[in-house]
Design an enzyme around this catalytic site. Sequence first.
Site, short mmCIF file in Angstrom:
data_model
loop_
_atom_site.label_atom_id
_atom_site.label_comp_id
_atom_site.label_asym_id
_atom_site.label_seq_id
_atom_site.Cartn_x
_atom_site.Cartn_y
_atom_site.Cartn_z
N CYS A 2 0.82 -1.21 0.00
CA CYS A 2 0.00 0.00 0.00
C CYS A 2 0.86 1.26 0.00
O CYS A 2 1.98 1.27 0.49
CB CYS A 2 -0.89 0.02 1.23
SG CYS A 2 -2.01 -1.37 1.31
N ARG A 27 5.67 -0.46 -6.00
CA ARG A 27 5.57 -1.23 -4.75
C ARG A 27 4.55 -2.36 -4.85
O ARG A 27 4.52 -3.24 -4.00
CB ARG A 27 5.18 -0.28 -3.61
CG ARG A 27 6.22 0.78 -3.35
CD ARG A 27 5.70 1.79 -2.38
NE ARG A 27 5.53 1.24 -1.06
CZ ARG A 27 6.43 1.29 -0.09
NH1 ARG A 27 7.57 1.90 -0.32
NH2 ARG A 27 6.21 0.77 1.08
N TRP A 74 -2.82 -2.80 -1.67
CA TRP A 74 -2.47 -4.21 -1.94
C TRP A 74 -3.28 -5.01 -0.93
O TRP A 74 -3.05 -4.94 0.26
CB TRP A 74 -0.97 -4.40 -1.74
CG TRP A 74 -0.44 -5.72 -2.23
CD1 TRP A 74 -0.04 -6.03 -3.50
CD2 TRP A 74 -0.22 -6.90 -1.45
NE1 TRP A 74 0.41 -7.32 -3.55
CE2 TRP A 74 0.31 -7.89 -2.31
CE3 TRP A 74 -0.43 -7.24 -0.11
CZ2 TRP A 74 0.64 -9.16 -1.88
CZ3 TRP A 74 -0.10 -8.52 0.31
CH2 TRP A 74 0.43 -9.47 -0.56
N ASN A 100 -1.99 2.48 5.52
CA ASN A 100 -1.02 1.40 5.26
C ASN A 100 -0.84 0.64 6.57
O ASN A 100 -0.82 1.26 7.64
CB ASN A 100 0.37 1.96 4.89
CG ASN A 100 0.39 2.60 3.53
OD1 ASN A 100 -0.60 2.62 2.81
ND2 ASN A 100 1.54 3.15 3.17
N GLU A 502 18.93 -17.84 -5.41
CA GLU A 502 18.54 -16.56 -5.97
C GLU A 502 18.21 -16.69 -7.46
O GLU A 502 17.25 -16.10 -7.95
CB GLU A 502 19.66 -15.53 -5.73
CG GLU A 502 19.48 -14.18 -6.39
CD GLU A 502 18.22 -13.43 -5.98
OE1 GLU A 502 17.49 -13.89 -5.09
OE2 GLU A 502 17.94 -12.40 -6.62
N GLU A 509 9.91 -15.81 -10.19
CA GLU A 509 9.20 -14.54 -9.96
C GLU A 509 8.76 -13.86 -11.24
O GLU A 509 7.66 -13.35 -11.32
CB GLU A 509 10.15 -13.55 -9.27
CG GLU A 509 10.20 -13.61 -7.79
CD GLU A 509 11.15 -12.53 -7.26
OE1 GLU A 509 12.31 -12.48 -7.68
OE2 GLU A 509 10.70 -11.74 -6.43
N LYS A 624 6.54 -4.88 -3.99
CA LYS A 624 7.95 -4.56 -3.80
C LYS A 624 8.36 -4.59 -2.34
O LYS A 624 9.40 -5.10 -1.98
CB LYS A 624 8.25 -3.20 -4.42
CG LYS A 624 9.71 -2.76 -4.33
CD LYS A 624 10.59 -3.61 -5.22
CE LYS A 624 12.06 -3.27 -5.11
NZ LYS A 624 12.91 -4.37 -5.60
C1 F6R Z 1 12.83 -11.00 -4.79
C2 F6R Z 1 12.32 -9.98 -3.93
C3 F6R Z 1 11.81 -10.36 -2.59
C4 F6R Z 1 12.44 -9.46 -1.54
C5 F6R Z 1 11.83 -9.72 -0.17
C6 F6R Z 1 12.48 -8.88 0.90
O1 F6R Z 1 13.20 -10.50 -6.03
O2 F6R Z 1 12.31 -8.83 -4.28
O3 F6R Z 1 12.07 -11.69 -2.31
O4 F6R Z 1 13.81 -9.68 -1.54
O5 F6R Z 1 10.46 -9.45 -0.21
O6 F6R Z 1 12.35 -7.54 0.62
P1 F6R Z 1 13.25 -6.47 1.35
O7 F6R Z 1 14.64 -6.68 0.88
O8 F6R Z 1 12.69 -5.15 0.93
O9 F6R Z 1 13.12 -6.72 2.81
#
Ligand code: F6R
Length: 629
Positions: A2, A27, A74, A100, A502, A509, A624
């Site tokens: 959100c 996001r 979201w 949010n 990864e 993804e 995101k």
């Molecule tokens: C994969 C991806 C997610 C983030 C995860 C953690 O490409 O983007 O797996 O890595 O949601 O997000 P952050 O790093 O923002 O805590």
Amino acid sequence: MCGIVGYLGPSKAAPVLLSELRCLEYRGYDSAGVAVIESGELVVLKAAGKLSNLETLLTDKKPTATVGIGHTRWATHGIPNDENAHPHTDCTGTIAVVHNGIIENYQALCAELTAAGHTLVSQTDTEVVSHLIEDEYKKCVLECNGDALLVAIERAVKRLEGAYALGIVSQKHPERIYAVNHNYSLSVGLGDGESFLASDSVAVRQFTNKLIRLEQSEIAEVTVNGARLFDFNGTFIDRQAIEVDMNPYIISKDGYRHFLLKEIHEQPISMRQTMGKYINHPDKPIDLRPTENGGGHFGNYGVNLTETQLKSIERINIVACGTANYAGMAGKYILEEICGIPVDVEIASEVRGRKPLLNDKTLCIAVSQSGETADTLAAFTEAQAAGAMSMGITNRADSHLSRITDNLMVTECGIEVSVAATKSFTAQVACFYVLALYIAETRKLLPPAEIFRLKQQLLLVPALQERILSQEKIIQQQSIKYAEAHDMLFMGRGINYPVALEGALKLKEISYIHASGYAAGELKHGPIAVLDAKVPVVTIVVPGKVYEKTLSNAQEAKARNAQMIAVATEGDDRAKGIFDTIFTIPQVDELFSPLVTVLPLQLMSYFIADYLGKDVDQPRNLAKSVTVE
Ligand code: F6R
């Protein structure tokens, strides 16, 4: 997830709100809406789906209002439809709220409000807030000497449990917007005779570089002349705006087809910037301490751990999710290899509800690109509560993570727009090398000549990455041959095991092809059963301690007729004899290889997904920053 925005000033609010919301699209969201005060009346327009649907509504209605709030939602509580989209109003239709986070006690509040005669029309946890303010406002108008709306908001938010940020407008006060922050993120932007609101400062930075960050449990009363801040008891808080650097936050594809491709290409520069900040020269000691101007960041920045604390670390506990977790797994190899300190890496969402086995000799490191991931923050705060020392690695110095620790390493990637993380991964891993060398220097764990050599090697990595990126066309041709696969396996050993994970995550993804990553030695313990001629197996194999064993594991896959792909070093003749396709990488020390081996895998996923016509920057179902547990 959100996003909250707001605007108040001389211009028409709707286009500004839309422009702010566009900055938050990255996001992830599934509906959007705005509330504006049009000729003294609150008008709410909202629509499920993409922002273009909201834009159509705004084009139809053409509001001329100069004050409003907006939101991208979201879905968490209730399906993504028009009704559940924010803003949510009260029974009188005069107060609108965007939100949010999660109101954890919303069911009890909903029951109470319904019993008191309120009609709630959505399935969201948000709607209770507008009705609570409505109730409190009625009381305050009669009781309060002070400002009824501000006091009503203070009283209403005190009833909420959970972590949240709110934007609020009331048609009774079209000259103001209220912003509330409780364990979330919200910033006010101050322009010339106009003010902005955004949960992600990126949305505001297109208009102004003067920002005020709301800290915990604070309310901002925003007018065209600025913002007055209060705590939840109405005590005034004196805080000036900070001038921030806007450049790294400009959202542009710079001629690339997708943000993802641009961000893959930005890795050498983001690595150089990240490492360059901490390592001036291989001859000089690493410096992680805060710089005077906060490194140009909007938020906390710098590591304040004392020498005594650094020397007292007996164990390191890394908490993170997704790609950041894989960066943490690489961090384990790096820290254990360079510092000899035992490291555990936890999937942050698995920490909740377990007995915390940490103490004041443990350093807990949260790794999070966004610094807003709820699971990571929850695990991190549990570690802090158990007495552990704490440190964050994030790309956002203005995030919640930066607020809750005095020790922050910031990856200098600029904004990462594509939902799939790429440049943040390599920059996070780079931070682990820098941290490990910093600890090694402080604790005198290695001879200075060895530390010098390692720093030199590390600083050479961006040039190696550039060589891989220059082979993009070859990688594209090699990759799309595998676009029809239904399943793919990725395997690596040692420090390249997290890269295998990864690689698999990236592929699934953005291309939606099922992919799994394995420690190469594990293949024979089960996964080998799925192999046949239809399954491509990607092996990461670089010269070093686990080279021979990894090649043997690849032979096991080859013997099952799998399609054999490798990330291997230029001139590796033994690899040539095993693999059908080789993404070649330059010679690199095994210890630093993840920073290099991951690049062909990112490109492969990108080219396959693009070939299949997928929405590579905003894959379905993903957000995101995942701000709910
Ligand atoms: C994969 C991806 C997610 C983030 C995860 C953690 O490409 O983007 O797996 O890595 O949601 O997000 P952050 O790093 O923002 O805590």
